[in-house]
Design a protein around this motif. Structure first.
Motif, short mmCIF file in Angstrom:
data_model
loop_
_atom_site.label_atom_id
_atom_site.label_comp_id
_atom_site.label_asym_id
_atom_site.label_seq_id
_atom_site.Cartn_x
_atom_site.Cartn_y
_atom_site.Cartn_z
N LEU A 1 6.87 -8.25 -8.09
CA LEU A 1 6.70 -8.16 -6.81
C LEU A 1 7.75 -6.84 -6.57
O LEU A 1 7.76 -6.35 -5.76
CB LEU A 1 8.26 -9.42 -6.31
N LYS A 2 8.10 -6.19 -7.42
CA LYS A 2 8.70 -4.45 -6.90
C LYS A 2 7.67 -3.32 -7.09
O LYS A 2 7.22 -2.58 -6.88
CB LYS A 2 9.90 -4.16 -8.19
N GLU B 1 4.36 -4.45 -6.85
CA GLU B 1 3.40 -4.42 -5.69
C GLU B 1 4.16 -3.73 -4.63
O GLU B 1 2.72 -3.23 -4.32
CB GLU B 1 3.15 -5.54 -5.33
N THR B 2 5.58 -4.09 -4.47
CA THR B 2 5.67 -3.66 -2.53
C THR B 2 5.80 -1.95 -2.79
O THR B 2 5.43 -1.51 -2.33
CB THR B 2 7.38 -4.08 -2.82
N ALA B 3 5.88 -1.65 -4.23
CA ALA B 3 6.20 -0.14 -5.05
C ALA B 3 4.74 0.22 -4.27
O ALA B 3 4.24 1.40 -3.86
CB ALA B 3 6.41 0.44 -5.77
N GLU B 4 3.80 -0.34 -5.12
CA GLU B 4 2.53 0.00 -4.35
C GLU B 4 1.56 0.48 -3.03
O GLU B 4 1.25 0.88 -3.26
CB GLU B 4 1.31 -0.90 -5.89
N ILE B 5 2.26 -0.54 -2.55
CA ILE B 5 1.82 -0.74 -0.86
C ILE B 5 3.02 0.50 -0.42
O ILE B 5 2.53 0.97 0.94
CB ILE B 5 2.61 -2.43 -0.74
N GLU B 6 3.75 0.64 -1.52
CA GLU B 6 4.67 2.28 -0.31
C GLU B 6 3.91 2.98 -0.39
O GLU B 6 4.10 4.19 0.06
CB GLU B 6 6.24 1.77 -0.72
N THR C 1 1.14 3.59 1.41
CA THR C 1 0.65 3.75 2.33
C THR C 1 1.52 5.31 2.67
O THR C 1 1.25 5.89 3.80
CB THR C 1 2.09 2.63 3.49
#
Length: 63
Positions: free
Chosen positions: A47-48, A50-55, A58
Motif C-alpha cells: 500500500l505504501k 502504491e501511494t508513493a507511485e501515485i504521488e 502526480t
C-alpha cells in the motif's frame, strides 16, 4: 387450540433467550475482528509503494 398458544409462547421465550445470548456475545467482544489487522500488516508495504507511485506520477504531471 391451547397447544398453539403454548408453542407460540415457548418459541417467543426461546427467541428472546437467543437474542440475549447474542447481545451478551457482542458485549463481550466475541465478534471482534482479530484476523484482519494481522493480515493488514503483511500488505502494508504494498500500500505504501502504491501511494508513493501515485504521488510520484502526480508530481511529474504537475511539472
Amino acid at each position: 387450540m391451547s397447544v398453539i398458544y403454548i408453542l407460540i409462547s415457548v418459541s417467543i421465550i426461546v427467541a428472546l433467550l437467543f437474542l440475549w445470548a447474542f447481545i451478551q456475545a457482542i458485549k463481550s467482544g466475541q465478534y471482534d475482528d482479530d484476523y484482519t489487522p494481522s493480515v493488514r500488516m503483511l500488505f502494508d508495504n504494498e500500500l505504501k509503494k502504491e501511494t508513493a507511485e501515485i504521488e510520484k506520477t502526480t508530481d511529474q504531471n504537475q511539472l
